[in-house]
Design an enzyme around this catalytic site. Structure first.
Site, PDB file in Angstrom:
ATOM      1  N   THR A 148       0.873  -1.194   0.000  1.00 18.10           N
ATOM      2  CA  THR A 148       0.000   0.000   0.000  1.00 18.10           C
ATOM      3  C   THR A 148       0.906   1.238   0.000  1.00 18.10           C
ATOM      4  O   THR A 148       1.377   1.636  -1.051  1.00 18.10           O
ATOM      5  CB  THR A 148      -0.958   0.019   1.216  1.00 18.10           C
ATOM      6  N   LYS A 174       3.816  -7.001   3.964  1.00 18.30           N
ATOM      7  CA  LYS A 174       3.590  -5.605   3.611  1.00 18.30           C
ATOM      8  C   LYS A 174       3.114  -4.890   4.858  1.00 18.30           C
ATOM      9  O   LYS A 174       2.560  -5.499   5.784  1.00 18.30           O
ATOM     10  CB  LYS A 174       2.580  -5.468   2.467  1.00 18.30           C
ATOM     11  N   THR A 185       0.698  -9.416  11.783  1.00 16.24           N
ATOM     12  CA  THR A 185       1.036  -8.134  11.197  1.00 16.24           C
ATOM     13  C   THR A 185       0.034  -7.782  10.124  1.00 16.24           C
ATOM     14  O   THR A 185      -0.921  -8.491   9.881  1.00 16.24           O
ATOM     15  CB  THR A 185       2.422  -8.141  10.560  1.00 16.24           C
ATOM     16  N   GLU A 269       5.894   4.483   7.505  1.00 17.05           N
ATOM     17  CA  GLU A 269       5.518   5.711   6.807  1.00 17.05           C
ATOM     18  C   GLU A 269       6.414   6.872   7.223  1.00 17.05           C
ATOM     19  O   GLU A 269       6.470   7.246   8.391  1.00 17.05           O
ATOM     20  CB  GLU A 269       4.040   6.025   7.049  1.00 17.05           C
ATOM     21  N   ASN A 393      -0.134  10.718   5.949  1.00 13.57           N
ATOM     22  CA  ASN A 393      -1.410  10.409   6.591  1.00 13.57           C
ATOM     23  C   ASN A 393      -2.413  11.544   6.539  1.00 13.57           C
ATOM     24  O   ASN A 393      -3.607  11.329   6.725  1.00 13.57           O
ATOM     25  CB  ASN A 393      -1.168   9.944   8.021  1.00 13.57           C
ATOM     26  N   THR A 398      -6.749  11.964  -0.160  1.00 15.10           N
ATOM     27  CA  THR A 398      -7.023  13.122  -1.023  1.00 15.10           C
ATOM     28  C   THR A 398      -6.264  13.015  -2.337  1.00 15.10           C
ATOM     29  O   THR A 398      -5.411  12.165  -2.497  1.00 15.10           O
ATOM     30  CB  THR A 398      -6.624  14.421  -0.319  1.00 15.10           C
TER      31      THR A 398
END
Lengths: 398, 398
Positions: A148, A174, A185, A269, A393, A398
């Site tokens: 992702t 992932k 996970t 991230e 995040n 958007t």
């Protein structure tokens, strides 16, 4: 882990396709075929709002022997109520029809945005491409196909020498955000060609996950879709020949899962560094884990590490609020790698800020905390907290 | 709370000075004089690494009746070991000598960077200015003098009508990062001219703090220096005349502390919005608090709110991992203000994204979560998570 070449596992074929669930041109659909006679163990998220595919995978697993795993990214099919359950079943049904098995032989896995209806039509339309691509060499492609917000695939392989011969272990995972697995996970799929009874397989998976995926945290947010499977095809013809073999396989499996878990933390991230939080001298493993997670999830510690600031005061404050009521602060030590930065409730004697800062400039940092209370230890993996975490995040939908 | 004019409390004088602990030209030293006969209640951090001034303030409080509070910002005197204890005592001693009281009559409070030696010389040199500035009208200046990364002072006042007459309540607080108070907030000082026995005073403070400062979180990090005091000078000549008076005062005190707690969340590091997380329908208050804190501390929820993204899936995922094992997800509802966004385990019927987004554009957002399990409720205050949180905490010591 830059594009490692994973070892094929005899009895497991993988096929990847572009179904248009994510943006055009991105791989987002993976099918994994398990040879007849394979056994499959699995662990799932403990989030009470678990996703529809988690419910359906649990049902199908209980119904018999899975032959296919069906994985889509781009949509988590979570928070989708009854419609989500129907959608997950429809996808299993479509693959089952195409390959000629019962729908219960298909386990579904989804990851991506929560709360949007699953695009069943696109998934079904993408299945022929995925099935046509099936190959024992398909791990690398599949490693890309399940991502992702991850920036790179996470794959690992090992060869384990057992009494009866060599067996192969290969796995992919992932996960980048909403990472604080609880019994599994985000998504991880591990396979071996060893011949392992079902109960042993589930036991091995549980032990490995407890020491790997369950000790990684990016943001403390346990996902609705966490799942980890371990498949044993038996195609090597090598069975476990006793406690020694079990130990060897368990150890290799745990190492492989730790490699994948660390890859998740490293690719968290916005991450710029992988952080190993090692807690030693605890009275119990659970105590060591609690302290390690408290430090690993402290936004203040994580932003300081992003800035390569050896702000030991923040680490010390996190240890102090980790819930050990009778902690003797004078006995606590904190090291960055092998450099002592705090002891006796304060800065270490002879502490040199420039020296400490040098230990956290790189792409991997180890914080070592000694509690001075006992012999138990635990390591938790996390990453630093950067502007990009906020950007990713804040802009995710958007 | 733009520069409110707090009401003076007869019997309390405050003096603020620039001692050069922070940058030149910033107010960083406050003394608070309590008239003879005042009573003082206090609660302190439960962080095991509590700061030297917390230890000394506890000792001095146990030794007798405090007459002076000595507050510095710019340096927390935490993680400073035995030297920190000596430094805190030296500051108390200096003020005591200057104003002619015993050192035990001075309670020290420090906030700022952890782990740096306290600049005792500068504090001692600044004391005459602070004492010379003493005034019952000194609350506003003192509100500025205790700030660290806060952007504005946090002050509140109330007049409470008791049976014997009116009494005044005024308080100030500071705190912006490392905010997840546990039995007290960063620093808060409240005073009244009511005449209240010591045991009652401590009881009133404990009740108010439990419903205010202990329900605010910016980043989940409990500070080493949290402290909150409540002073009663008795100068109004009005005592509590029974249970009705106690209730009236308790209610006003809780309201005042909630106002200050909300001001802390609103001024959280990098905050663009104040978030009220209201959890209702819980089986117990502790359960409601646990769910509210889990949502309020989720980095995914907080970054979505920064982006004004009504990402109800992240709220739902946080509720699902809050540790209620027998949660019936079908009974959970989520509203933004009065707009239903999730129910029955998924998106609410008729949900309109634009409509939902409108509810979180402003400077204050309310997330209302119904658990459908009972009658208990709790509200936790927090803020969103922005680029500036990372900037402030990555650059804090540089």
């Amino acid at each position: 882990m830059s594009e490692p070449q994973p070892l094929p596992v005899p009895g497991v074929r993988l096929g990847t396709a572009q179904a248009g669930i994510k943006r055009v041109g991105q791989r987002d659909l993976v099918v994994m075929e398990l040879a007849a006679g394979s056994r499959c163990a699995a662990v799932f998220t403990r989030n009470r709002f678990c996703a529809a595919p988690v419910h359906v995978a649990r049902e199908h697993l209980a119904a018999g022997s899975p032959r296919w795993l069906l994985i889509n990214t781009g949509n988590a099919n979570a928070g989708t109520g009854e419609a989500g359950m129907r959608d997950a079943r429809a996808c299993c049904q479509a693959l089952a029809q195409q390959v000629g098995v019962a729908p219960e032989a298909v386990l579904p896995f989804s990851t991506g945005v929560i709360g949007e209806p699953l695009p069943v039509d696109r998934i079904v339309a993408g299945l022929p491409d995925a099935v046509a691509a099936l190959s024992e060499a398909g791990w690398q492609e599949a490693g890309w196909g399940i991502l992702t917000t991850d920036t790179r695939p996470k794959l690992a392989s090992a060869t384990v020498q057992l009494a009866g011969g060599a067996v192969t272990l290969t796995g992919m995972a992932k996960g980048s955000g909403m990472i604080r697995p609880n019994m599994a996970t985000m998504l991880a799929f591990v396979a071996t060609d060893a011949d392992i009874p079902q109960a042993t397989l589930q036991g091995l998976l549980g032990e490995a996950v407890a020491q790997s995926f369950n000790r990684v945290t990016v943001d403390g947010d346990t996902s609705t879709n966490d799942a980890c499977t371990l498949v044993a095809t038996g195609h090597s013809g090598v069975a476990l020949a006793g406690e020694g073999d079990r130990e060897r396989l368990a150890s290799a499996l745990t190492d492989l899962c730790v490699t994948l878990a660390r890859a998740i933390a490293r690719d968290g991230e916005g991450a710029t560094r992988l952080i190993n939080v090692v807690v030693e001298g605890a009275q119990a493993v659970a105590e060591a884990e609690r302290v390690a997670f408290t430090v690993a999830e402290s936004p203040l510690v994580k932003t300081a590490l992003f800035a390569a600031d050896p702000n030991w005061g923040r680490i010390l404050a996190a240890v102090g609020r980790a819930g050990i009521d009778d902690l003797d602060v004078a006995g606590v030590t904190i090291d960055l790698d092998d450099y002592r930065i705090a002891e006796q409730g304060g800065r270490a004697a002879g502490y040199d800020e420039a020296e400490a800062s040098r230990r956290i400039q790189g792409s991997e940092v180890t914080i070592r905390i000694g509690l001075g209370r006992g012999a138990a230890a635990a390591t938790v993996w996390t990453c630093d907290f950067s502007y990009d975490y906020v950007r990713i995040n804040a802009e995710y939908r958007t």
